[in-house]
Design a protein around this motif. Sequence first.
Motif, short mmCIF file in Angstrom:
data_model
loop_
_atom_site.label_atom_id
_atom_site.label_comp_id
_atom_site.label_asym_id
_atom_site.label_seq_id
_atom_site.Cartn_x
_atom_site.Cartn_y
_atom_site.Cartn_z
N TYR A 202 10.27 -14.04 63.84
CA TYR A 202 10.84 -13.06 63.75
C TYR A 202 9.91 -11.50 63.27
N ASP A 203 10.74 -10.29 63.91
CA ASP A 203 10.62 -9.13 63.24
C ASP A 203 11.24 -8.31 61.94
N MET A 204 10.96 -7.29 61.17
CA MET A 204 11.28 -7.33 60.39
C MET A 204 13.41 -6.73 60.01
N ASP A 205 13.63 -6.73 61.43
CA ASP A 205 14.44 -6.54 62.09
C ASP A 205 15.65 -7.65 61.54
N PHE A 206 15.04 -8.96 61.74
CA PHE A 206 15.13 -9.85 62.08
C PHE A 206 15.45 -10.34 63.92
N ASN A 207 14.60 -9.96 64.55
CA ASN A 207 14.69 -10.32 66.33
C ASN A 207 14.52 -11.09 66.39
N TYR A 208 14.21 -12.37 66.63
CA TYR A 208 13.25 -13.29 67.55
C TYR A 208 12.10 -12.74 67.64
N ILE A 209 10.98 -12.78 68.69
CA ILE A 209 10.00 -12.29 69.18
C ILE A 209 9.32 -14.43 70.19
N PRO A 210 10.11 -14.31 71.14
CA PRO A 210 9.94 -15.29 71.96
C PRO A 210 8.97 -15.31 72.09
N ASP A 211 8.04 -14.29 72.70
CA ASP A 211 7.07 -14.86 73.00
C ASP A 211 5.42 -15.20 72.08
N GLY A 212 5.37 -15.07 71.42
CA GLY A 212 5.14 -15.09 69.78
C GLY A 212 4.90 -16.50 69.24
N LYS A 213 3.56 -17.02 69.03
CA LYS A 213 3.67 -18.64 68.48
C LYS A 213 2.93 -18.56 67.62
N MET A 214 2.75 -18.91 66.43
CA MET A 214 1.85 -19.31 65.38
C MET A 214 1.76 -21.19 65.22
N GLY A 215 0.31 -21.97 65.97
CA GLY A 215 0.31 -22.98 65.98
C GLY A 215 0.85 -23.31 67.16
N GLY A 216 1.01 -25.14 67.22
CA GLY A 216 1.73 -25.62 67.90
C GLY A 216 3.23 -26.14 67.75
N GLY A 217 3.39 -27.28 68.53
CA GLY A 217 5.33 -27.32 68.07
C GLY A 217 6.15 -27.43 69.16
N THR A 218 6.88 -27.63 68.75
CA THR A 218 8.33 -26.84 69.98
C THR A 218 8.75 -25.65 68.77
N ASP A 219 9.99 -25.01 69.24
CA ASP A 219 10.72 -23.64 68.65
C ASP A 219 11.69 -25.00 67.58
N LEU A 220 12.06 -24.25 67.08
CA LEU A 220 13.36 -24.43 66.01
C LEU A 220 14.58 -24.67 67.09
N PRO A 221 15.11 -25.65 66.26
CA PRO A 221 16.17 -26.92 67.34
C PRO A 221 17.41 -24.99 67.13
#
Length: 293
Positions: A202-221
Amino acid sequence: MDNLTKNWILTPMNLLYRISPKLNLRILYKLKTGHSLNLDQPVSFTEKLQWIKLYEKNDLMTKCCDKFWVRNYVESRGCGEILNELLWEGFDPADIPFDDLPNQFVIKITHGSGFNIICKNKECLDRDKTVVLLNKWLKTKYLPCYGEWFYGVEKARIVVDKYLKNEETDDLFDYKFLCFHGEPKIICIDSWKDPKTGVDLYDMDFNYIPDGKMGGGTDLPVRLSKPEKFEEMLEYARKLSKDFIHVRVDFYYVNGKIIFGELSFTDSAGFCKITPHTLDVKMGNWLTLPGRE
Protein backbone atom coordinates in the motif's frame (compact mmCIF):
# COMPACT_ATOMS: atom_id res chain seq x y z
CA MET A 1 13.47 -25.22 6.85
CA ASP A 2 14.93 -24.31 10.26
CA ASN A 3 18.12 -22.33 10.82
CA LEU A 4 20.16 -25.37 11.85
CA THR A 5 19.38 -27.10 8.54
CA LYS A 6 20.07 -23.90 6.61
CA ASN A 7 23.40 -23.52 8.39
CA TRP A 8 24.41 -27.03 7.37
CA ILE A 9 23.39 -26.51 3.74
CA LEU A 10 25.04 -23.10 3.58
CA THR A 11 28.29 -24.16 5.30
CA PRO A 12 30.37 -23.35 2.17
CA MET A 13 28.80 -19.89 1.98
CA ASN A 14 29.38 -19.31 5.70
CA LEU A 15 33.06 -20.11 5.14
CA LEU A 16 33.22 -17.90 2.06
CA TYR A 17 31.73 -15.00 4.01
CA ARG A 18 34.70 -15.10 6.39
CA ILE A 19 37.10 -14.89 3.45
CA SER A 20 35.23 -12.48 1.17
CA PRO A 21 31.93 -11.00 2.38
CA LYS A 22 31.46 -9.11 -0.88
CA LEU A 23 31.86 -12.17 -3.10
CA ASN A 24 29.59 -14.17 -0.82
CA LEU A 25 26.83 -11.56 -0.99
CA ARG A 26 27.19 -11.24 -4.76
CA ILE A 27 26.65 -14.98 -5.17
CA LEU A 28 23.68 -15.16 -2.80
CA TYR A 29 22.10 -12.05 -4.30
CA LYS A 30 22.30 -13.50 -7.81
CA LEU A 31 20.84 -16.82 -6.64
CA LYS A 32 18.03 -15.21 -4.66
CA THR A 33 16.97 -12.31 -6.89
CA GLY A 34 18.26 -13.24 -10.35
CA HIS A 35 20.08 -9.90 -10.61
CA SER A 36 23.77 -9.05 -10.41
CA LEU A 37 24.84 -7.10 -7.34
CA ASN A 38 26.64 -3.79 -7.85
CA LEU A 39 28.19 -2.76 -4.54
CA ASP A 40 30.26 0.06 -6.06
CA GLN A 41 27.23 1.91 -7.42
CA PRO A 42 24.15 0.28 -5.84
CA VAL A 43 20.89 1.50 -7.35
CA SER A 44 18.00 -0.71 -6.27
CA PHE A 45 16.65 -1.04 -2.74
CA THR A 46 17.79 -4.64 -2.35
CA GLU A 47 21.28 -3.74 -3.58
CA LYS A 48 21.50 -0.94 -1.03
CA LEU A 49 20.45 -3.32 1.74
CA GLN A 50 23.54 -5.39 0.90
CA TRP A 51 25.64 -2.22 1.21
CA ILE A 52 24.06 -1.51 4.61
CA LYS A 53 25.01 -4.98 5.86
CA LEU A 54 28.63 -4.37 4.87
CA TYR A 55 29.16 -0.74 5.85
CA GLU A 56 26.42 0.69 8.09
CA LYS A 57 27.60 0.13 11.68
CA ASN A 58 24.98 1.95 13.73
CA ASP A 59 25.34 0.53 17.25
CA LEU A 60 21.62 1.03 17.91
CA MET A 61 20.91 -1.73 15.40
CA THR A 62 22.23 -4.43 17.77
CA LYS A 63 19.75 -3.38 20.47
CA CYS A 64 16.80 -2.66 18.23
CA CYS A 65 16.84 -5.99 16.38
CA ASP A 66 16.56 -7.78 19.75
CA LYS A 67 12.95 -8.38 20.75
CA PHE A 68 13.62 -7.56 24.41
CA TRP A 69 16.01 -4.62 24.23
CA VAL A 70 13.99 -2.88 21.51
CA ARG A 71 11.35 -2.23 24.17
CA ASN A 72 13.77 0.15 25.89
CA TYR A 73 14.33 1.97 22.61
CA VAL A 74 10.60 2.34 22.00
CA GLU A 75 10.15 3.78 25.49
CA SER A 76 13.11 6.13 25.04
CA ARG A 77 11.40 7.60 21.99
CA GLY A 78 8.25 8.35 23.95
CA CYS A 79 6.26 5.47 22.47
CA GLY A 80 6.00 3.14 25.45
CA GLU A 81 2.21 3.16 25.33
CA ILE A 82 2.22 1.03 22.16
CA LEU A 83 4.29 -1.82 23.62
CA ASN A 84 2.57 -5.17 23.98
CA GLU A 85 2.27 -6.50 27.53
CA LEU A 86 5.36 -8.48 28.55
CA LEU A 87 4.28 -11.45 30.69
CA TRP A 88 7.75 -12.90 31.41
CA GLU A 89 11.36 -12.78 30.26
CA GLY A 90 14.43 -14.80 31.10
CA PHE A 91 17.28 -16.96 29.82
CA ASP A 92 16.25 -20.45 30.97
CA PRO A 93 13.05 -21.95 29.50
CA ALA A 94 12.79 -24.22 32.54
CA ASP A 95 12.02 -21.11 34.58
CA ILE A 96 8.93 -20.13 32.56
CA PRO A 97 6.04 -19.92 35.09
CA PHE A 98 3.50 -21.75 32.92
CA ASP A 99 1.02 -22.11 35.80
CA ASP A 100 0.93 -18.34 36.28
CA LEU A 101 0.50 -17.49 32.60
CA PRO A 102 -2.92 -16.85 31.05
CA ASN A 103 -4.51 -19.49 28.84
CA GLN A 104 -3.22 -17.81 25.67
CA PHE A 105 0.22 -16.28 25.10
CA VAL A 106 3.13 -16.10 22.64
CA ILE A 107 6.68 -17.27 23.40
CA LYS A 108 9.53 -15.75 21.38
CA ILE A 109 13.30 -16.05 21.21
CA THR A 110 14.76 -12.57 20.96
CA HIS A 111 17.61 -12.95 18.46
CA GLY A 112 16.08 -14.25 15.26
CA SER A 113 13.12 -14.66 12.95
CA GLY A 114 10.53 -17.41 13.20
CA PHE A 115 11.39 -18.47 16.74
CA ASN A 116 7.78 -18.20 17.95
CA ILE A 117 5.35 -20.47 19.77
CA ILE A 118 1.73 -19.35 19.64
CA CYS A 119 -0.23 -20.90 22.49
CA LYS A 120 -4.00 -20.65 22.09
CA ASN A 121 -4.81 -23.17 24.82
CA LYS A 122 -2.35 -23.73 27.65
CA GLU A 123 -3.87 -27.12 28.49
CA CYS A 124 -2.79 -28.43 25.07
CA LEU A 125 0.80 -27.19 25.34
CA ASP A 126 3.43 -29.88 25.86
CA ARG A 127 5.66 -28.07 28.33
CA ASP A 128 8.57 -30.52 28.17
CA LYS A 129 8.73 -30.36 24.37
CA THR A 130 8.42 -26.59 24.53
CA VAL A 131 11.41 -26.32 26.86
CA VAL A 132 13.49 -28.60 24.60
CA LEU A 133 12.58 -26.57 21.51
CA LEU A 134 13.36 -23.26 23.20
CA ASN A 135 16.76 -24.53 24.33
CA LYS A 136 17.46 -25.57 20.73
CA TRP A 137 16.48 -22.13 19.44
CA LEU A 138 18.55 -20.34 22.08
CA LYS A 139 21.66 -22.13 20.79
CA THR A 140 20.93 -21.29 17.15
CA LYS A 141 23.25 -18.76 15.57
CA TYR A 142 22.03 -16.42 12.86
CA LEU A 143 23.27 -17.47 9.42
CA PRO A 144 26.71 -15.80 9.06
CA CYS A 145 26.63 -15.79 5.26
CA TYR A 146 23.58 -13.52 5.21
CA GLY A 147 25.78 -10.77 6.61
CA GLU A 148 23.33 -9.44 9.19
CA TRP A 149 26.04 -8.77 11.77
CA PHE A 150 23.70 -7.01 14.20
CA TYR A 151 21.69 -10.15 15.07
CA GLY A 152 22.85 -12.13 18.08
CA VAL A 153 25.16 -9.47 19.49
CA GLU A 154 22.89 -9.27 22.53
CA LYS A 155 22.54 -12.50 24.49
CA ALA A 156 19.47 -14.40 23.33
CA ARG A 157 16.66 -14.71 25.83
CA ILE A 158 13.01 -15.75 25.98
CA VAL A 159 10.09 -13.34 26.13
CA VAL A 160 6.47 -14.25 26.72
CA ASP A 161 4.03 -11.72 25.27
CA LYS A 162 0.33 -11.20 25.60
CA TYR A 163 -1.65 -13.02 22.90
CA LEU A 164 -3.20 -10.47 20.54
CA LYS A 165 -6.70 -11.06 19.25
CA ASN A 166 -9.31 -8.85 17.64
CA GLU A 167 -12.71 -9.12 19.23
CA GLU A 168 -14.65 -9.27 15.95
CA THR A 169 -12.28 -11.47 13.95
CA ASP A 170 -9.39 -13.84 14.53
CA ASP A 171 -7.33 -12.11 11.83
CA LEU A 172 -4.18 -10.29 12.90
CA PHE A 173 -2.55 -8.18 10.22
CA ASP A 174 1.01 -6.94 10.42
CA TYR A 175 1.44 -3.37 9.14
CA LYS A 176 5.07 -2.95 8.10
CA PHE A 177 6.14 0.61 7.34
CA LEU A 178 9.33 0.82 5.30
CA CYS A 179 10.95 4.06 6.39
CA PHE A 180 13.75 5.95 4.67
CA HIS A 181 15.63 8.68 6.54
CA GLY A 182 12.83 8.91 9.10
CA GLU A 183 9.95 9.00 6.63
CA PRO A 184 7.61 6.07 5.85
CA LYS A 185 7.30 5.51 2.10
CA ILE A 186 5.50 2.21 1.51
CA ILE A 187 3.56 -0.30 3.62
CA CYS A 188 3.75 -4.09 3.45
CA ILE A 189 0.84 -5.91 5.06
CA ASP A 190 0.66 -9.60 5.79
CA SER A 191 -1.20 -11.91 8.13
CA TRP A 192 0.85 -12.83 11.18
CA LYS A 193 -1.37 -15.81 11.93
CA ASP A 194 -1.17 -17.19 8.39
CA PRO A 195 2.47 -17.05 7.21
CA LYS A 196 1.55 -18.84 3.96
CA THR A 197 -0.16 -15.74 2.62
CA GLY A 198 1.72 -13.19 0.61
CA VAL A 199 2.39 -9.53 1.25
CA ASP A 200 0.15 -6.77 -0.07
CA LEU A 201 1.66 -3.34 -0.72
CA TYR A 202 0.00 0.00 0.00
CA ASP A 203 1.14 3.58 -0.61
CA MET A 204 1.10 6.31 1.99
CA ASP A 205 -2.51 7.23 1.20
CA PHE A 206 -3.38 3.60 1.88
CA ASN A 207 -4.06 2.82 -1.75
CA TYR A 208 -3.47 -0.82 -2.70
CA ILE A 209 -0.60 -1.28 -5.16
CA PRO A 210 -1.90 -4.10 -7.38
CA ASP A 211 1.21 -4.62 -9.48
CA GLY A 212 3.77 -4.51 -6.67
CA LYS A 213 5.07 -7.58 -4.87
CA MET A 214 7.71 -8.33 -2.26
CA GLY A 215 8.41 -12.04 -2.17
CA GLY A 216 6.16 -14.86 -3.31
CA GLY A 217 2.87 -16.21 -2.08
CA THR A 218 -0.69 -15.25 -2.82
CA ASP A 219 -2.44 -11.98 -2.12
CA LEU A 220 -4.18 -11.50 1.20
CA PRO A 221 -7.72 -12.93 1.19
CA VAL A 222 -9.24 -9.52 1.91
CA ARG A 223 -8.59 -5.98 0.77
CA LEU A 224 -8.07 -3.95 3.91
CA SER A 225 -9.61 -0.62 4.78
CA LYS A 226 -7.47 2.18 6.16
CA PRO A 227 -7.15 1.81 9.94
CA GLU A 228 -8.92 4.57 11.87
CA LYS A 229 -5.63 5.45 13.58
CA PHE A 230 -3.54 5.31 10.42
CA GLU A 231 -2.15 8.83 10.87
CA GLU A 232 -1.04 7.89 14.39
CA MET A 233 0.74 4.85 12.95
CA LEU A 234 2.61 7.18 10.60
CA GLU A 235 3.72 9.40 13.47
CA TYR A 236 4.94 6.45 15.50
CA ALA A 237 6.81 5.16 12.45
CA ARG A 238 8.53 8.53 12.06
CA LYS A 239 9.55 8.65 15.72
CA LEU A 240 10.94 5.12 15.70
CA SER A 241 12.81 5.41 12.40
CA LYS A 242 14.53 8.79 12.71
CA ASP A 243 17.81 7.33 14.03
CA PHE A 244 18.34 5.09 10.99
CA ILE A 245 18.89 5.60 7.28
CA HIS A 246 16.45 2.75 6.75
CA VAL A 247 14.32 0.58 9.00
CA ARG A 248 11.04 -1.30 8.76
CA VAL A 249 8.70 -0.43 11.62
CA ASP A 250 5.97 -3.01 12.30
CA PHE A 251 2.64 -2.54 14.05
CA TYR A 252 -0.46 -4.55 14.80
CA TYR A 253 -3.86 -2.91 14.99
CA VAL A 254 -5.91 -4.72 17.62
CA ASN A 255 -9.38 -3.61 18.73
CA GLY A 256 -8.65 -0.05 17.66
CA LYS A 257 -5.26 0.05 19.41
CA ILE A 258 -1.81 0.31 17.84
CA ILE A 259 0.62 -2.31 19.13
CA PHE A 260 4.35 -2.22 18.31
CA GLY A 261 5.73 -5.31 16.58
CA GLU A 262 9.44 -5.01 15.80
CA LEU A 263 12.14 -3.10 13.95
CA SER A 264 13.86 -4.75 10.98
CA PHE A 265 16.83 -3.30 9.12
CA THR A 266 17.37 -5.69 6.21
CA ASP A 267 14.04 -7.29 5.35
CA SER A 268 14.61 -10.89 4.18
CA ALA A 269 18.34 -10.14 4.44
CA GLY A 270 17.89 -7.93 1.37
CA PHE A 271 17.29 -10.98 -0.81
CA CYS A 272 13.55 -10.52 -1.28
CA LYS A 273 12.58 -10.46 -4.94
CA ILE A 274 10.68 -7.23 -5.56
CA THR A 275 8.51 -7.07 -8.65
CA PRO A 276 8.40 -5.27 -10.91
CA HIS A 277 12.11 -4.49 -10.81
CA THR A 278 11.25 -0.84 -11.41
CA LEU A 279 9.69 -0.81 -7.92
CA ASP A 280 12.96 -2.08 -6.45
CA VAL A 281 14.75 0.78 -8.22
CA LYS A 282 12.13 3.32 -7.11
CA MET A 283 12.56 2.24 -3.50
CA GLY A 284 16.33 2.47 -3.95
CA ASN A 285 15.92 6.12 -4.94
CA TRP A 286 14.39 6.78 -1.52
CA LEU A 287 17.56 5.62 0.23
CA THR A 288 20.69 7.79 0.19
CA LEU A 289 23.74 5.91 1.43
CA PRO A 290 26.21 7.83 3.61
CA GLY A 291 29.14 9.18 1.61
CA ARG A 292 27.87 7.57 -1.57
CA GLU A 293 25.48 10.08 -3.13
